[in-house]
Enzyme design. Structure first.
Site, PDB file in Angstrom:
ATOM      1  N   CYS A 114      16.328 -37.281 -55.885  1.00  0.00           N
ATOM      2  CA  CYS A 114      16.032 -36.573 -57.137  1.00  0.00           C
ATOM      3  C   CYS A 114      17.163 -36.626 -58.173  1.00  0.00           C
ATOM      4  O   CYS A 114      16.942 -36.272 -59.338  1.00  0.00           O
ATOM      5  CB  CYS A 114      15.644 -35.131 -56.836  1.00  0.00           C
ATOM      6  SG  CYS A 114      16.695 -34.372 -55.605  1.00  0.00           S
ATOM      7  N   HIS A 136      17.527 -30.803 -62.294  1.00  0.00           N
ATOM      8  CA  HIS A 136      18.870 -31.306 -61.977  1.00  0.00           C
ATOM      9  C   HIS A 136      19.516 -31.817 -63.264  1.00  0.00           C
ATOM     10  O   HIS A 136      18.918 -32.613 -64.008  1.00  0.00           O
ATOM     11  CB  HIS A 136      18.795 -32.434 -60.959  1.00  0.00           C
ATOM     12  CG  HIS A 136      18.416 -32.003 -59.567  1.00  0.00           C
ATOM     13  ND1 HIS A 136      18.311 -30.682 -59.187  1.00  0.00           N
ATOM     14  CD2 HIS A 136      18.146 -32.738 -58.454  1.00  0.00           C
ATOM     15  CE1 HIS A 136      17.975 -30.628 -57.888  1.00  0.00           C
ATOM     16  NE2 HIS A 136      17.868 -31.862 -57.440  1.00  0.00           N
TER      17      HIS A 136
END
Ligand code: NAP
Length: 362
Positions: free
Chosen positions: A156, A249
């Site tokens: 990710c 993120h």
């Protein structure tokens, strides 16, 4: 003349009770090509209805879809799931044998887990970056004698990193990269990081994360020739931190280009970037895979992670760096573009290219 009935492909989810599995369920509702027919998880969940299995740990902002709530969770057994293909959101520790058993049994696996990502004959795929790598499937099937196959999506952090670098790498080359990540708590699954560790705090280590971030983008940006991926050849140095953000993120990326360029040109490359999913108009494709914002206070996780349904990567603060040459701030939704949404986009590309078809249950 009667309108032909559209036959959707039947889909199963391995690891359906986890954070990524839940996101698959939400994103697959009303999908034009795929219909969720079975959900599977560990022995502890198997045999319960889905709503019982996730009691107290359904973490989505929408209710469990009614048709899924009452479905019985099955074991991760290819003979127990009547699916044309499966998505995997399995815990990395158990994925290896389970995913292989599905591929061996003729059921393609579109996986989120790290297990097969770096294997030579397994595509590590972002449809905007390396759609041609799906040709590895033919080699994989032949070599392993599988009637199914495994295709993976990257970590990710590797996804927003590779996507932000892609137009730059293609146009002016890259010599080296340093990335510092600030990663959301949902990236650790549920229950994930203990609240006593993360509230009012930051954790400067995520087990196993940095090696993935330092290698996966090099496979993604690599060239497929003579049946093998020749990795991109620049070093990446990663420092990964867990921070008290729910989803999204955030990356600070510093980089050196191979050719001389300018901040304005780099911003234009980012803004103009489009790939195969946009050309093919895949159902989950964002119109703009990379969004550049001129506001110095952006991107921010809470404000920008859901752009284009969580499938766009948002970039800002691209400027000169006295050490590397350039630096920028990059944000991606970790459970959508970084996990379930990424895998669904992969499946859409594979469907369009004829790799996913109605199978033995037709
Ligand atoms: P999670 O919330 O811990 O979920 C793990 C899933 O695996 C659950 O459905 C669990 O079922 C199942 N499972 C565990 N042991 C099993 C076994 N022995 N047999 C069958 N199923 C088993 O983890 P997650 O965050 O969803 O992550 C899932 C995978 O995606 C991981 O490999 C992770 O590295 C990767 N990933 C996660 C993110 C993210 O942002 N979270 C992003 C990219 C990739 P039970 O509920 O029955 O235990």
């Amino acid at each position: 003349m009667s309108i032909p009935k559209i036959c959707k492909l039947r889909v199963g989810i391995l690891g359906a009770t986890g954070i990524v599995g839940q996101k698959f369920i939400v994103l697959l509702q009303n999908h034009p090509w795929f219909e969720l027919v079975s959900v599977a998880a560990s022995e502890e969940s198997a045999g319960k209805t889905y709503e019982k299995a996730v009691a107290g740990r359904w973490k989505q902002q929408v209710d469990i879809p009614k048709n899924v709530a009452r479905t019985k969770v099955s074991q991760c057994d290819p003979h127990a799931m009547q699916a044309d293909f499966v998505f995997s959101g399995l815990d990395g520790a158990v994925a290896k044998d389970i995913e292989r058993s599905f591929a061996e049994s003729g059921i393609p696996v579109i996986s989120n887990t790290k297990t097969y990502r770096m294997e030579e004959d397994v595509p590590l795929l972002i449809p905007e970056i390396n759609p041609d790598h799906i040709r590895l499937i033919d080699i994989q099937r032949k070599r392993r004698q599988w009637s199914g196959f495994i295709v993976t999506n990257p970590n990710c952090v590797a996804i927003p990193l590779a996507m932000a670098l892609k137009p730059i790498y293609d146009a002016v080359g890259i010599q080296k990269v340093s990335v510092v990540s600030m990663q959301a708590i949902s990236g650790a699954g549920f229950p994930g990081v203990a609240s006593i560790d993360i509230v009012d705090n930051l954790i400067p280590y995520i087990v196993g994360e940095e090696p993935k971030v330092e290698t996966e983008p090099l496979k993604l940006l690599g060239k497929l020739a003579a049946g093998k991926v020749k990795f991109a050849a620049f070093p990446i140095s990663a420092q990964c931190n867990r921070v008290a953000v729910q989803d999204g993120h955030f990356l600070n990326i510093s980089f050196t280009t191979a050719k001389k360029t300018s901040v304005e040109r780099l911003k234009k490359l980012i803004r103009d970037f489009r790939g195969e999913p946009q050309k093919l108009k895949l159902p989950s494709a964002p119109q703009n895979p990379l969004i550049y914002l001129d506001d110095d206070f952006r991107p921010q996780p809470r404000l920008d992670r859901d752009r284009e349904g969580g499938m766009a990567i948002t970039i800002g603060r691209l400027r000169e760096c006295p050490v590397f040459g350039y630096k920028m701030a990059v944000l991606g939704h970790n459970t959508i573009r970084g996990a379930a949404g990424a895998a669904i986009l992969n499946a859409e590309l594979l469907y369009k290219k004829g790799y996913l078809v109605r199978s033995r249950f037709s």
